[in-house]
Design a protein around this motif. Structure first.
Motif, mmCIF file in Angstrom:
data_model
loop_
_atom_site.group_PDB
_atom_site.id
_atom_site.type_symbol
_atom_site.label_atom_id
_atom_site.label_comp_id
_atom_site.label_asym_id
_atom_site.label_seq_id
_atom_site.Cartn_x
_atom_site.Cartn_y
_atom_site.Cartn_z
ATOM 1 N N ASP A 178 -16.688 6.320 -9.552
ATOM 2 C CA ASP A 178 -15.576 6.793 -9.952
ATOM 3 C C ASP A 178 -14.265 6.158 -9.302
ATOM 4 O OD1 ASP A 178 -13.161 8.197 -10.589
ATOM 5 O OD2 ASP A 178 -14.032 10.186 -10.553
ATOM 6 N N LEU A 179 -13.710 5.416 -10.205
ATOM 7 C CA LEU A 179 -12.589 4.579 -9.632
ATOM 8 C C LEU A 179 -11.081 5.406 -9.592
ATOM 9 C CD1 LEU A 179 -13.662 1.139 -10.995
ATOM 10 C CD2 LEU A 179 -13.999 1.927 -8.618
ATOM 11 N N THR A 180 -11.155 6.393 -10.150
ATOM 12 C CA THR A 180 -9.881 7.045 -10.510
ATOM 13 C C THR A 180 -8.755 7.015 -9.009
ATOM 14 O OG1 THR A 180 -10.883 8.807 -11.971
ATOM 15 C CG2 THR A 180 -8.546 9.307 -11.182
ATOM 16 N N GLN A 181 -9.392 7.196 -8.144
ATOM 17 C CA GLN A 181 -8.361 7.031 -6.849
ATOM 18 C C GLN A 181 -8.139 5.756 -6.324
ATOM 19 O OE1 GLN A 181 -6.878 9.942 -5.637
ATOM 20 N NE2 GLN A 181 -7.834 11.280 -6.869
ATOM 21 N N SER A 182 -8.835 4.898 -6.836
ATOM 22 C CA SER A 182 -8.734 3.361 -6.081
ATOM 23 C C SER A 182 -8.361 2.368 -7.331
ATOM 24 C CB SER A 182 -10.236 2.923 -5.933
ATOM 25 O OG SER A 182 -11.247 3.211 -6.685
ATOM 26 N N ALA A 183 -8.655 2.498 -8.499
ATOM 27 C CA ALA A 183 -8.132 1.483 -9.494
ATOM 28 C C ALA A 183 -6.494 1.305 -9.421
ATOM 29 C CB ALA A 183 -8.503 1.822 -10.783
ATOM 30 N N GLY A 184 -6.071 0.104 -9.074
ATOM 31 C CA GLY A 184 -4.666 -0.177 -9.135
ATOM 32 C C GLY A 184 -4.289 -0.851 -7.594
ATOM 33 N N TRP A 185 -5.101 -0.358 -6.469
ATOM 34 C CA TRP A 185 -4.796 -0.973 -5.511
ATOM 35 C C TRP A 185 -5.964 -1.165 -4.565
ATOM 36 C CZ3 TRP A 185 -6.901 1.400 -0.911
ATOM 37 C CH2 TRP A 185 -7.600 2.636 -1.251
ATOM 38 N N LEU A 186 -7.221 -0.936 -5.159
ATOM 39 C CA LEU A 186 -8.296 -1.558 -4.031
ATOM 40 C C LEU A 186 -9.208 -2.465 -5.004
ATOM 41 C CD1 LEU A 186 -10.171 -1.009 -1.644
ATOM 42 C CD2 LEU A 186 -11.533 0.768 -2.685
ATOM 43 N N ASP A 187 -9.415 -3.564 -4.444
ATOM 44 C CA ASP A 187 -9.995 -4.527 -5.519
ATOM 45 C C ASP A 187 -11.627 -4.045 -5.410
ATOM 46 O OD1 ASP A 187 -10.525 -6.774 -7.033
ATOM 47 O OD2 ASP A 187 -10.697 -7.988 -4.889
ATOM 48 N N VAL A 188 -11.934 -3.805 -6.665
ATOM 49 C CA VAL A 188 -13.319 -3.402 -6.861
ATOM 50 C C VAL A 188 -13.912 -4.041 -8.205
ATOM 51 C CG1 VAL A 188 -15.090 -1.478 -7.524
ATOM 52 C CG2 VAL A 188 -12.976 -0.942 -5.706
ATOM 53 N N THR A 212 -0.680 -5.766 -7.601
ATOM 54 C CA THR A 212 -1.031 -4.604 -6.859
ATOM 55 C C THR A 212 -1.457 -4.979 -5.356
ATOM 56 O OG1 THR A 212 -3.518 -4.741 -7.761
ATOM 57 C CG2 THR A 212 -1.810 -3.457 -8.910
ATOM 58 N N GLY A 213 -1.419 -6.172 -5.011
ATOM 59 C CA GLY A 213 -1.698 -6.650 -3.602
ATOM 60 C C GLY A 213 -1.186 -5.919 -2.406
ATOM 61 N N HIS A 214 0.210 -5.539 -2.778
ATOM 62 C CA HIS A 214 1.055 -4.982 -1.492
ATOM 63 C C HIS A 214 0.986 -3.399 -1.824
ATOM 64 C CE1 HIS A 214 3.146 -5.236 -5.410
ATOM 65 N NE2 HIS A 214 3.832 -4.211 -5.023
ATOM 66 N N CYS A 215 0.106 -3.112 -2.767
ATOM 67 C CA CYS A 215 0.032 -1.462 -3.007
ATOM 68 C C CYS A 215 -1.054 -0.906 -1.923
ATOM 69 C CB CYS A 215 -0.351 -1.165 -4.169
ATOM 70 S SG CYS A 215 1.016 -1.595 -5.482
ATOM 71 N N THR A 216 -0.874 -0.179 -0.789
ATOM 72 C CA THR A 216 -1.926 0.475 -0.157
ATOM 73 C C THR A 216 -1.450 1.959 -0.031
ATOM 74 O OG1 THR A 216 -2.416 -1.673 0.861
ATOM 75 C CG2 THR A 216 -3.235 0.156 1.981
ATOM 76 N N PRO A 217 -2.242 2.916 -0.431
ATOM 77 C CA PRO A 217 -1.655 3.909 -0.050
ATOM 78 C C PRO A 217 -2.150 4.501 1.416
ATOM 79 C CG PRO A 217 -3.499 4.315 -1.327
ATOM 80 C CD PRO A 217 -3.238 2.926 -1.283
ATOM 81 N N THR A 218 -0.914 5.775 1.816
ATOM 82 C CA THR A 218 -1.226 6.357 3.037
ATOM 83 C C THR A 218 -2.302 7.613 2.969
ATOM 84 O OG1 THR A 218 0.987 5.515 3.369
ATOM 85 C CG2 THR A 218 -0.134 7.159 5.017
ATOM 86 N N PRO A 219 -3.278 7.555 3.713
ATOM 87 C CA PRO A 219 -4.127 8.671 3.538
ATOM 88 C C PRO A 219 -3.509 9.861 3.999
ATOM 89 C CG PRO A 219 -5.281 7.011 4.581
ATOM 90 C CD PRO A 219 -3.762 6.358 4.656
ATOM 91 N N PRO A 220 -3.798 11.085 3.395
ATOM 92 C CA PRO A 220 -3.181 12.408 3.744
ATOM 93 C C PRO A 220 -3.151 12.502 5.358
ATOM 94 C CG PRO A 220 -4.646 12.824 1.943
ATOM 95 C CD PRO A 220 -4.844 11.095 2.289
ATOM 96 N N THR A 221 -2.418 13.239 5.722
ATOM 97 C CA THR A 221 -2.767 13.692 7.227
ATOM 98 C C THR A 221 -3.574 14.798 7.628
ATOM 99 O OG1 THR A 221 -0.534 15.095 7.170
ATOM 100 C CG2 THR A 221 -0.346 12.683 7.772
ATOM 101 N N TRP A 222 -3.895 15.893 6.538
ATOM 102 C CA TRP A 222 -4.626 16.572 6.737
ATOM 103 C C TRP A 222 -6.079 16.278 6.574
ATOM 104 C CZ3 TRP A 222 -2.281 16.104 2.095
ATOM 105 C CH2 TRP A 222 -2.930 15.895 1.094
ATOM 106 N N HIS A 223 -7.090 16.943 7.257
ATOM 107 C CA HIS A 223 -8.729 16.415 7.304
ATOM 108 C C HIS A 223 -9.505 17.562 6.367
ATOM 109 C CE1 HIS A 223 -12.331 14.975 8.464
ATOM 110 N NE2 HIS A 223 -12.889 16.217 8.547
#
Length: 175
Positions: free
Chosen positions: A39-49, A139-150
């Motif tokens: 599932d690429l929903t959370q990655s397509a657009g910033w992670l090269d897959v 999209t090479g400059h797009c890197t999301p910040t992970p959420p701070t919660w665990h």
């Protein structure tokens, strides 16, 4: 070949931002004769897959592809495509859409288009604009910040070649 027919995993876990080790999962699936569905929903657009390396990929375009809800993408490798049966096939899944509109029998395409469904027209207008924009800016400059919660990591979902369970439900586990 084992009892595992396939493994489905999100390339990036939505709650934690954790990136799955797709190379390791791909190797493990190959060793056990299992298909890997990503599932690429959370990655397509910033992670090269490279989607073509997996048995299938799915992607809701509303996240990092900046698209309206209602548009999504599916890639299916040739081996898996031969084993799948289109369940929602309609006129849009025909080899020549305008020749498939009327009359029986339904003449499905012999390639991946046979899995298409009639598009959500308005969503696709927005999706086209979003994809053009992303292509223009890159999209090479797009890197999301992970959420701070665990949150606990989700384990990949596995489906089994085992016979269906009583009541017709497929054998699915969180193992």
């Amino acid at each position: 070949m084992g009892d595992t027919a396939g493994v489905a995993v999100s390339a990036v876990q939505s709650a934690t931002g954790e990136i799955a080790d797709l190379d390791a999962l791909e190797s493990a699936c190959a060793r056990h004769g299992a298909d890997l569905v990503v599932d690429l929903t959370q990655s397509a657009g910033w992670l090269d897959v490279h989607a073509g390396r997996f048995a299938a990929t799915v992607c809701g375009a509303y996240k990092w592809l900046l698209s309206p809800r209602g548009s999504a993408f599916l890639t299916v490798g040739p081996e898996l495509a031969q084993r799948l049966r289109p369940l929602a096939a309609n006129w849009f899944a025909g080899d020549d859409v305008w020749q498939s509109t009327y009359g029986l029998p339904l003449r499905l395409a012999t390639h991946a288009r046979r899995f298409d469904v009639s598009p959500a027209w308005h969503s696709w207008v927005g999706t086209e604009a979003s994809l053009r924009y992303l292509h223009r800016i890159g999209t090479g400059h797009c890197t999301p910040t992970p959420p701070t919660w665990h949150a606990p990591s989700r384990r990949p979902r596995i489906w089994s070649r085992a016979p269906p369970r009583p009541g017709g439900a497929g054998a699915v586990s969180g193992a």
